[in-house]
Design a protein around this motif. Structure first.
Motif, short mmCIF file in Angstrom:
data_model
loop_
_atom_site.label_atom_id
_atom_site.label_comp_id
_atom_site.label_asym_id
_atom_site.label_seq_id
_atom_site.Cartn_x
_atom_site.Cartn_y
_atom_site.Cartn_z
N THR A 280 3.65 -13.63 -4.20
CA THR A 280 3.95 -13.20 -2.83
C THR A 280 5.19 -12.32 -2.86
OG1 THR A 280 5.31 -15.17 -2.48
CG2 THR A 280 2.98 -15.32 -1.87
N GLY A 281 5.48 -11.72 -1.71
CA GLY A 281 6.67 -10.87 -1.65
C GLY A 281 6.40 -9.48 -2.20
N LYS A 282 7.44 -8.80 -2.62
CA LYS A 282 7.33 -7.42 -3.10
C LYS A 282 7.40 -7.38 -4.62
CE LYS A 282 9.64 -5.73 1.07
NZ LYS A 282 10.81 -5.02 1.62
N VAL B 13 -4.47 -6.41 -5.16
CA VAL B 13 -3.93 -7.21 -4.06
C VAL B 13 -5.04 -7.92 -3.31
CG1 VAL B 13 -1.96 -5.64 -3.75
CG2 VAL B 13 -4.06 -5.26 -2.43
N LEU B 14 -4.66 -9.00 -2.65
CA LEU B 14 -5.53 -9.67 -1.68
C LEU B 14 -5.03 -9.23 -0.32
CD1 LEU B 14 -7.82 -11.76 -1.30
CD2 LEU B 14 -6.03 -13.50 -1.07
N CYS C 185 -10.34 -9.21 10.55
CA CYS C 185 -11.10 -9.02 9.31
C CYS C 185 -10.86 -10.19 8.35
CB CYS C 185 -10.69 -7.71 8.63
SG CYS C 185 -11.06 -6.24 9.60
N SER C 186 -11.80 -10.37 7.48
CA SER C 186 -11.63 -11.34 6.41
C SER C 186 -10.85 -10.67 5.28
CB SER C 186 -12.99 -11.82 5.90
OG SER C 186 -13.73 -10.70 5.42
N THR C 187 -10.40 -11.46 4.31
CA THR C 187 -9.62 -10.91 3.21
C THR C 187 -10.55 -10.30 2.17
OG1 THR C 187 -9.66 -13.03 2.06
CG2 THR C 187 -7.77 -12.58 3.50
N CYS C 188 -9.97 -9.35 1.43
CA CYS C 188 -10.72 -8.74 0.34
C CYS C 188 -9.75 -8.28 -0.74
CB CYS C 188 -11.56 -7.56 0.85
SG CYS C 188 -10.56 -6.19 1.48
N ASP D 185 0.32 1.69 8.20
CA ASP D 185 -0.23 2.48 9.31
C ASP D 185 -1.60 1.97 9.73
OD1 ASP D 185 2.04 3.95 9.20
OD2 ASP D 185 1.14 5.70 8.22
N MET D 186 -2.26 1.25 8.81
CA MET D 186 -3.59 0.72 9.08
C MET D 186 -3.51 -0.71 9.63
SD MET D 186 -5.21 2.10 5.48
CE MET D 186 -6.76 1.26 5.74
N GLY D 187 -2.29 -1.23 9.75
CA GLY D 187 -2.14 -2.60 10.23
C GLY D 187 -2.56 -3.63 9.22
N ALA D 188 -2.63 -3.22 7.93
CA ALA D 188 -3.07 -4.14 6.88
C ALA D 188 -1.92 -5.04 6.43
CB ALA D 188 -3.63 -3.35 5.70
N GLU D 189 -2.28 -6.23 5.90
CA GLU D 189 -1.28 -7.19 5.43
C GLU D 189 -1.61 -7.59 4.00
OE1 GLU D 189 0.35 -11.71 6.48
OE2 GLU D 189 -1.41 -10.88 7.51
N ILE D 190 -0.61 -7.43 3.09
CA ILE D 190 -0.78 -7.85 1.69
C ILE D 190 -0.43 -9.33 1.60
CG2 ILE D 190 -0.03 -7.50 -0.68
CD1 ILE D 190 -1.58 -5.16 0.49
#
Length: 476
Positions: free
Chosen positions: A419-421, A430-431, A438-441, A461-466
């Motif tokens: 987790t983290g950077k 990445v997950l 959305c579900s994870t991929c 910018d896509m609102g995605a979360e790592i």
């Protein structure tokens, strides 16, 4: 003369013709020391200071010099005269003359000398050496008086002890020291650095033994202990009478053993018997020729035992050494891969970095010079036991060390996910969740040190979360 009372006799012959002593002022230059005076002139500066402050409280006792010339010989007051001489160097006029009581009676030279001794015995604190010299002089003078017609009953030793005001037992000890203490030891006794009881024990030894003992301890004789000297003397005696266990008569190694005992530490007598039976034989440099073979066997045995111990120790430490070598090897590989300097590594672990650490760290990463007690380069004092303890706890709990340390939210053991950077710029697997709905991929993205990118577009910018990331697998 029936009976002999030294104090009464000196009192009767010390009075002048009028029965009253008078003080006369005599030039300092006319006062001469009695050639028979053996007392030390010590602490003169302190006495001079006292006289300068309080004056000369007690006049000197003198008698006219038989040689004439207007000179006087000091009976009592040699230290006072010496102290006044110091003061006269600064103020000659003030101290040109000294108050004296002149003894003008005509008495036996032996009584005159006894008067000097008696006067000093009552006016100063004397060392044991001075009392010994005093007793010797008194004994000679009393015999001289006996030749001159004086009679006194009893033992001479009792009269001498009474005259010098010490016990007869002390007088006997001082006589033993005076007559038997080796010449090499006498200066230390005379100066008071060698105390009376220790000097007495030394003086009871044969002179040859005293010299051996003194030669072995001359640099540290002030730390002689009476009981230690007594113990070593007994050991010398025992060794001197010891016979060879190989039936060769008296032991031929006695002198070497006595020297070894003499040079041993306080209360230590290393040579207690035959060299063949000595527990210190394998390291002793004073062993006899008959013990040479056994000494070599013991040395060989000790060497073999030491080698076996070292081999066992190496075997015991090998796992820890290999573990540390593995840690340093992995650190070295990753450090080179990501371009991390030794200084950066130390800074991350909050370890002080010096120029010498550069070569030291590289040697350790190459597996050179590693011992089982070396620390690991994570923090001060972090060693193998710390690392293995952490791994043991993780194994017990069936989780990864990352999970225990908060580096992962997933307790699965040995997970590569973090987790983290990331620590370095590069491509990662990445997950990711692109939106809350959305579900994870799993995806491959790039980290530039600030933001995540996918196909040239920042994921934020896509609102995605790592959620998790791991290194890109290496493939051919």
């Amino acid at each position: 003369m029936a009976g002999f009372d030294l104090g009464a006799m000196l009192a009767s012959v010390s009075d002048s013709d009028t029965g009253r002593e008078q003080i006369e002022y005599i030039p300092l230059v006319d006062l001469q020391s009695d050639p028979n005076n053996f007392y030390q002139l010590s602490h003169l500066d302190e006495l001079a200071d006292n006289i300068a402050t309080c004056g000369l409280q007690q006049p000197l006792r003198v008698r006219p010099d038989p040689a004439g010339g207007g000179k006087y010989i000091i009976v009592s007051g040699h230290r006072r005269r010496a102290a006044v001489e110091i003061l006269a160097k600064e103020n000659e006029e003030k101290w040109r003359e000294v108050p004296c009581i002149v003894e003008r009676d005509s008495v036996s030279p032996a009584l005159q000398q006894l008067r000097l001794i008696y006067a000093n015995a009552n006016t100063r604190a004397m060392t044991s050496a001075e009392i010994s010299q005093q007793a010797e002089q008194v004994e000679k003078l009393l015999y001289k008086l006996q030749e001159e017609g004086y009679e006194f009953p009893g033992r001479m030793r009792d009269h001498v002890a009474k005259a010098v005001q010490v016990s007869t037992s002390k007088l006997a000890r001082l006589k033993v020291i005076r007559e038997n203490l080796a010449e090499e030891c006498q200066p230390a006794f005379q100066s008071g650095k060698l105390n009376e009881s220790t000097a007495y024990e030394l003086a009871k030894m044969p002179v040859e033994w005293q010299r051996i003992f003194w030669g072995a301890n001359i640099k540290d004789f002030r730390h002689f202990y009476t009981e230690d000297v007594k113990m070593k003397s007994a050991a010398f005696q025992r060794i001197s009478e010891m016979e060879c266990s190989q039936s060769h008569g008296l032991c031929e190694n006695r002198a070497n053993m006595i020297r070894k005992i003499a040079g041993a530490g306080a209360y230590s007598t290393p040579c207690t018997g035959c060299c063949l039976e000595c527990v210190y034989l394998k390291t002793c440099g004073a062993a006899c020729r008959y013990a040479y073979g056994k000494k070599q066997e013991l040395k060989a045995q000790a060497k073999a035992e030491k080698q076996a111990e070292e081999a066992e120790k190496e075997k015991k430490n090998r796992p820890a050494i290999e573990y540390i070598q593995g840690v340093y090897s992995r650190i070295g590989q990753l450090r080179k891969k990501h371009g991390i300097s030794v200084e950066q590594l130390y800074k991350a672990g909050k370890i002080f970095y010096g120029k010498s650490d550069e070569e030291k760290e590289k040697n350790l990463e190459a597996g050179n010079g590693i011992s089982a007690t070396d620390s690991l380069p994570f923090h001060y004092g972090f060693n193998t036991s710390n690392a293995t303890a952490l791994c043991a706890v993780a194994d017990l709990l069936h989780c990864s060390t990352d999970y225990l340390l908060g580096r992962s939210s997933y307790p699965e053991q040995a997970t590569p996910w973090h987790t983290g950077k990331p620590w370095n710029i590069g491509d990662y697997v990445v997950l990711v969740r692109y939106s809350p709905e959305c579900s994870t991929c799993v995806a491959t993205v790039h980290w530039d040190g600030i933001s995540w990118w996918e196909d040239g577009t920042p994921l934020e910018d896509m609102g995605a979360e790592i959620l998790l990331w791991t290194d890109m697998p290496e493939v051919e």
